[in-house]
Design a protein around this motif. Structure first.
Motif, mmCIF file in Angstrom:
data_model
loop_
_atom_site.group_PDB
_atom_site.id
_atom_site.type_symbol
_atom_site.label_atom_id
_atom_site.label_comp_id
_atom_site.label_asym_id
_atom_site.label_seq_id
_atom_site.Cartn_x
_atom_site.Cartn_y
_atom_site.Cartn_z
ATOM 1 N N GLU A 61 41.333 -16.825 6.658
ATOM 2 C CA GLU A 61 41.321 -15.627 5.811
ATOM 3 C C GLU A 61 40.178 -15.685 4.792
ATOM 4 O O GLU A 61 39.504 -14.684 4.517
ATOM 5 C CB GLU A 61 42.659 -15.507 5.064
ATOM 6 N N THR A 62 39.979 -16.882 4.221
ATOM 7 C CA THR A 62 38.892 -17.063 3.254
ATOM 8 C C THR A 62 37.559 -16.757 3.922
ATOM 9 O O THR A 62 36.685 -16.099 3.333
ATOM 10 C CB THR A 62 38.894 -18.517 2.719
ATOM 11 N N CYS A 63 37.400 -17.205 5.167
ATOM 12 C CA CYS A 63 36.146 -16.952 5.886
ATOM 13 C C CYS A 63 35.941 -15.448 6.078
ATOM 14 O O CYS A 63 34.816 -14.954 5.918
ATOM 15 C CB CYS A 63 36.159 -17.654 7.244
ATOM 16 N N MET A 64 37.008 -14.740 6.393
ATOM 17 C CA MET A 64 36.895 -13.289 6.596
ATOM 18 C C MET A 64 36.441 -12.600 5.303
ATOM 19 O O MET A 64 35.563 -11.743 5.321
ATOM 20 C CB MET A 64 38.255 -12.711 7.041
ATOM 21 N N ARG A 65 37.032 -13.008 4.189
ATOM 22 C CA ARG A 65 36.639 -12.408 2.904
ATOM 23 C C ARG A 65 35.197 -12.775 2.561
ATOM 24 O O ARG A 65 34.432 -11.968 2.057
ATOM 25 C CB ARG A 65 37.562 -12.907 1.783
ATOM 26 N N ALA A 66 34.847 -14.028 2.867
ATOM 27 C CA ALA A 66 33.521 -14.520 2.468
ATOM 28 C C ALA A 66 32.401 -13.784 3.203
ATOM 29 O O ALA A 66 31.375 -13.461 2.607
ATOM 30 C CB ALA A 66 33.433 -16.023 2.726
ATOM 31 N N VAL A 67 32.568 -13.519 4.497
ATOM 32 C CA VAL A 67 31.455 -12.934 5.258
ATOM 33 C C VAL A 67 31.414 -11.404 5.152
ATOM 34 O O VAL A 67 30.439 -10.782 5.601
ATOM 35 C CB VAL A 67 31.490 -13.327 6.768
ATOM 36 N N ASP A 68 32.446 -10.833 4.562
ATOM 37 C CA ASP A 68 32.544 -9.377 4.515
ATOM 38 C C ASP A 68 31.321 -8.737 3.845
ATOM 39 O O ASP A 68 31.020 -9.040 2.686
ATOM 40 C CB ASP A 68 33.830 -8.989 3.758
#
Ligand code: NAD
Length: 313
Positions: A61-68
Motif C-alpha cells: 500500500e505504501t508503494c502505491m501511495r509513493a508512486v502515485d
C-alpha cells in the motif's frame, strides 16, 4: 516533472534529492528512516516542492501511495550493509528484493514508466580480472549482491513486459558527507573509541575503488538523461583503486593520530568476513562514452570523506 526518491533520507538518496530540487523537480521521498535521517533533508525545510512520506516499501500500500502521480522513480532504498547478510540473509531478501518487487508492482498498476535503480558492484562477486565491465558474469558472493542481482532481473522483466524504461547503476563504494556505513565510517568509529589500537577486518590488501558523492550524482543524472532504451546498465565508479590499508592510512593522517597499532583480522583468502570481496573495481568506459569524467580519484574521495566525517558529530 515529478520524481519519487525511495530511500531519499539516506546518504546517496538525500544528495540526489538536493540535485533534483536544484534542477527544478518536484520531489517525493519515501523512507522508513531505518538508516535514513531527517537531518539529511533538514536544509529543505519549508520547500513546498519536497514531500516526505514516512513508510516502508515492504508494504504494498505504501508503494502505491509513493508512486502515485510521479513520472520517474529513483529507487535507492535498501539495506546497504553487505555484512548483514552473513548472519541475517532474510534482511536483504526482504528489504531489497521484496521491497523492489512491491515497488515495480505499484509502478505497473499506476502506470509509471521510468526507473533508475541503485545496484552495486557486488553483483559481480569476485571477478577474475579488474576492472570489470558491464558484460562480466553476474556471480555474487554475498546475499546482498545476490539481492541486487535479483532486483536487476525483476527490473529487466518489468521493462520488457510493461515498458518501464529502466537504468541500472552498479555503484562502486560511494563516499562523502552523510555516509554512515562502510569501511571509512567503521574505521573512524573504531578510532574514536580507541585511538591507539585499530582492528582492520581482512588482511588490508583488499582492493576497492571509491567515488565521491558529487561525481556519483553527476553520473546518475547523465545516465538518466541518456536512458532512451528499455533497459540500460552502467558501472559507476572511479578509474583507480586502492587497498583497505591505504584507506586506513589516509584516515589516520586526516585525524592526525600517531603510533596507532594496526591489527589485521583476515578470514580465508585475506577477506574480512564471509561474502567480502578481495578485489573489485569497475570499468567506467561505457559511462565515459556519455561524457562522464570523475573529478576526484579514490584517494581524494576517501580523504575528503574522512575530513567531513571527523567534523560531523
Ligand atoms: P543509506 O542506508 O544511507 O540509504 C538507504 C535508505 O533507504 C535509508 O534512508 C533507509 O532508511 C531507507 N530504507 C531502507 N529500507 C527501507 C524500506 N524497506 N522502506 C523505505 N525506506 C527504506 O545507504 P546509501 O549508501 O545511501 O545507499 C543507497 C542505495 O545505493 C542502496 O540501494 C544501496 O544498496 C546502494 N548502493 C550504495 C553504495 C554505497 O557505497 N553507498 C554502493 C552501491 C550501492
Amino acid at each position: 516533472r515529478r520524481a519519487l526518491v525511495t530511500g531519499g533520507a539516506g546518504f546517496i538518496g538525500s544528495h540526489l534529492v538536493d540535485r533534483l530540487l536544484k534542477n527544478g523537480w518536484i520531489v517525493r521521498v519515501v523512507d522508513n528512516f531505518s538508516s535514513g535521517r531527517y537531518s539529511n533533508l533538514a536544509h529543505h525545510k519549508g520547500d513546498s516542492r519536497l514531500e516526505i512520506l514516512r513508510g516502508d516499501l515492504k508494504d504494498a500500500e505504501t508503494c502505491m501511495r509513493a508512486v502515485d502521480g510521479v513520472d520517474v522513480v529513483f529507487h535507492y532504498a535498501a539495506n546497504p550493509e553487505v555484512r548483514v547478510s552473513t548472519t541475517n540473509p532474510d534482511i536483504h531478501f526482504n528489504e531489497n528484493v521484496v521491497a523492489t518487487f512491491n515497488l515495480l508492482e505499484a509502478m505497473r498498476k499506476k502506470d509509471v514508466r521510468r526507473l533508475v535503480f541503485a545496484s552495486s558492484s557486488s553483483v559481480y562477486g569476485e571477478p577474475e580480472e579488474i576492472p570489470v565491465d558491464e558484460g562480466a558474469p553476474i556471480r555474487p558472493v554475498s546475499v546482498y549482491g545476490a539481492s541486487k542481482a535479483a532486483c536487476e532481473a525483476l527490473i529487466h522483466a518489468y521493462s520488457r513486459l510493461y515498458g518501464i524504461k529502466s537504468v541500472v547503476l552498479r555503484y562502486a563504494n560511494v563516499v562523502g558527507p552523510r555516509l554512515r556505513h562502510g569501511v571509512i565510517y567503521d574505521i573512524i568509529q573504531k578510532l574514536r573509541m580507541n585511538p591507539r589500537r585499530l582492528e582492520v577486518l581482512g588482511d588490508g590488501t583488499q582492493v576497492r575503488s571509491y567515488i565521491y558523492i558529487a561525481d556519483a550524482i553527476e553520473a546518475t543524472m547523465l545516465a538518466f538523461k541518456n536512458a532512451n532504451d528499455y533497459f540500460k546498465v552502467y558501472n559507476v565508479g572511479n578509474e583507480d583503486w586502492i587497498t583497505v590499508d591505504e584507506v586506513v592510512n589516509i584516515i589516520i593522517e586526516v585525524i592526525e593520530l600517531n603510533n596507532v597499532e594496526i591489527v589485521h583480522k583476515p578470514i580465508a583468502h585475506g577477506v574480512g568476513w564471509p561474502g567480502d570481496v578481495k578485489r573489485i573495481a569497475l570499468s567506467i568506459e561505457k559511462l565515459k562514452r556519455l561524457g562522464f569524467k570523475p573529478k576526484m580519484d579514490s584517494i581524494e574521495s576517501v580523504r575528503e570523506t574522512a575530513r567531513h566525517a571527523t567534523s560531523e558529530p
